[in-house]
Enzyme design. Structure first.
Site, PDB file in Angstrom:
ATOM      1  N   CYS A 428       0.898  -1.255  -0.099  1.00  0.00           N
ATOM      2  CA  CYS A 428       0.047   0.024   0.072  1.00  0.00           C
ATOM      3  C   CYS A 428       0.957   1.327  -0.215  1.00  0.00           C
ATOM      4  O   CYS A 428       1.976   1.210   0.208  1.00  0.00           O
ATOM      5  CB  CYS A 428      -0.939   0.118   1.181  1.00  0.00           C
ATOM      6  SG  CYS A 428      -0.097   0.262   2.755  1.00  0.00           S
ATOM      7  N   HIS A 429       0.172   2.363  -0.128  1.00  0.00           N
ATOM      8  CA  HIS A 429       0.987   3.681  -0.283  1.00  0.00           C
ATOM      9  C   HIS A 429       1.836   3.994   0.868  1.00  0.00           C
ATOM     10  O   HIS A 429       3.129   4.265   0.862  1.00  0.00           O
ATOM     11  CB  HIS A 429      -0.032   4.814  -0.577  1.00  0.00           C
ATOM     12  CG  HIS A 429       0.692   6.280  -0.491  1.00  0.00           C
ATOM     13  ND1 HIS A 429       0.805   7.021   0.871  1.00  0.00           N
ATOM     14  CD2 HIS A 429       1.076   6.956  -1.383  1.00  0.00           C
ATOM     15  CE1 HIS A 429       1.439   8.135   0.559  1.00  0.00           C
ATOM     16  NE2 HIS A 429       1.442   8.120  -0.687  1.00  0.00           N
TER      17      HIS A 429
END
Length: 443
Positions: A428-429
């Protein structure tokens, strides 16, 4: 001047014309990987827009002496520039070529440009497309620019398409993109943007593949993370995805962790993206079949061999068919030494704690646990951030705690000694950017 370029015209050396994301899509399309068909509004078209509208004389002076650490000034200037781009008129020839290419997306490439094209395209319903930014400084070996520019999913029709392209152009000057370029020493007047128009994959499962385990940096392992619906839920970190570790040589599954997936993102009957709650009895069901895991690992290995370097890949599966929607270099390998140096520097800056106030790890009570997305040790005051309006609360050395991060959080993440999020996975980011910055992170 080339305003439109089809994937078949592009390769990995096309970055100046179409940006990193589009160049990689063209490269893989021509190498016969399963890429959804599409075309690109080139960086030359964007530059023509800036010149014709005379915005080129306005934008760069506004950015020249901007203090990006002054959040109020950064947000103000970013909004001014984005408003100017949205309000300016797109050159008519670019509009015409864009609409013509969009209408041709429903046509078999074999008859495109022949007399049969008009006959076949008549009466066909306009396609749903993904409209994705592709900057000329993006998906580079040393800087991912993860999420810095905009993406719009399930766009349909001429007017919505034109609006989405302009919104992508404007996103090049969003606050987070301006900040990221400044901190990575990219000159604003040297970075332009292209826009990918790609047939939308209405996926039932999607996710991310790293051809090297990004946490342990084990080159013999492939990491796959997946969840139901569109891949945005995995990439953004809004769900805790399923995690699969695959042996790169044998393609056998070595380890799996099934996340509790609360919802998925899908397209409703009106063409809008909606969040749909997953029934309780399905939340912890495996989102990928074992044969799909093996096939994904096989494709990912082939892509890595093609590029001759580790890859960060996004995939989507619709009606049993696997599509690759993006591939870029992994930017975080080899950052362990940087993380160690950061930790040493932080410890030098932090006053020594009196011995009677110190707590031995063996005596500490575990409050919460999660995935070690960016290994390391950080300490500081815990600060809860509920949304982007609270980012100014984070001071240098604080521990940032949030439901999840987004590209808007990058300036605050840079100030943090460690990061904890309530959702997300290793791809994820929050995880990618933390590893890129060398900041410890648990998701």
């Amino acid at each position: 001047m080339q305003n439109i370029a089809w994937f078949k015209e592009l390769n990995k050396n096309s970055i100046p014309l179409v940006g990193g994301k589009a160049a990689n899509l063209g490269e893989m399309f021509n190498a016969k990987f399963p890429i959804p068909p599409g075309f690109v509004v080139t960086s030359l078209a964007f530059r023509k827009f800036l010149i014709d509208s005379e915005l080129i004389k306005v934008i760069f002076p506004k950015l020249m002496n901007l203090d990006v650490d002054n959040n109020e000034d950064l947000q103000r200037v970013a909004k001014e520039i984005q408003d100017l781009i949205i309000q300016a008129k797109m050159p008519q020839n670019i509009q015409d070529e864009l609409i013509e290419a969009y209408d041709a997306l429903n046509v078999d490439p074999a008859i495109r440009g022949t007399p049969a094209e008009n006959f076949v395209s008549q009466g066909r319903e306009a396609p749903f497309v993904a409209v994705r930014s592709s900057a000329t400084a993006e998906d580079l070996p040393n800087a991912s620019f993860a999420g810095q520019q905009a993406t719009y999913l399930n766009i349909k029709g001429h007017q919505k398409l034109l609006a989405a392209v302009k919104a992508c152009w404007a996103s090049l000057y969003g606050a987070r993109a301006i900040y990221y370029r400044n901190k990575n020493d990219f000159a604003h007047d040297k970075v332009y943007i292209a826009v990918v128009i790609q047939k939308m994959v209405n996926s039932h499962t999607a996710g991310v593949i790293f051809t090297v385990n990004p946490v342990t940096e084990n080159h013999d392992e492939i990491l796959i993370e997946s969840s139901y619906g569109l891949g945005e839920a995995v990439v953004s970190g809004s769900v805790t995805p399923d995690e699969f570790i695959v042996d790169k040589e044998s393609l056998e599954l070595k380890e799996k962790k099934i996340g509790k997936k609360e919802f998925y993102i899908t397209r409703d009957e009106n063409g809008n993206n909606v969040n749909v709650d997953i029934p309780d009895d399905k939340k912890e069901s495996q989102s990928l079949q074992n044969f799909e895991i093996k096939k994904l690992a096989e494709i990912a290995t082939s892509i890595e061999k093609h590029y001759e370097k580790p890859q960060d890949i996004e995939f989507a599966i619709e009606k049993g068919r696997i599509y690759i929607t993006q591939s870029r270099p992994i930017t975080t390998l080899g950052n362990k030494k940087e993380a160690a140096d950061l930790k040493e520097a932080q410890e030098k800056e932090t006053p020594e704690v009196k011995s009677e106030e110190q707590i031995e790890i063996k005596d500490a009570n575990l409050l919460a646990s999660g995935i070690s997305a960016s290994p390391g040790v950080g300490r500081g005051k815990v600060v809860l951030v509920h949304d982007i309006n609270e980012l100014s609360k984070i001071k240098k050395g604080d521990v940032l705690v949030a439901r999840m991060t987004s590209p808007d959080y990058v300036s605050a993440m840079e100030r943090a000694s460690a990061i904890v999020t309530d959702a997300g996975g290793n791809t994820c980011h929050a995880a990618i950017v933390s590893r890129e910055m060398g900041i410890p992170c648990v998701v």
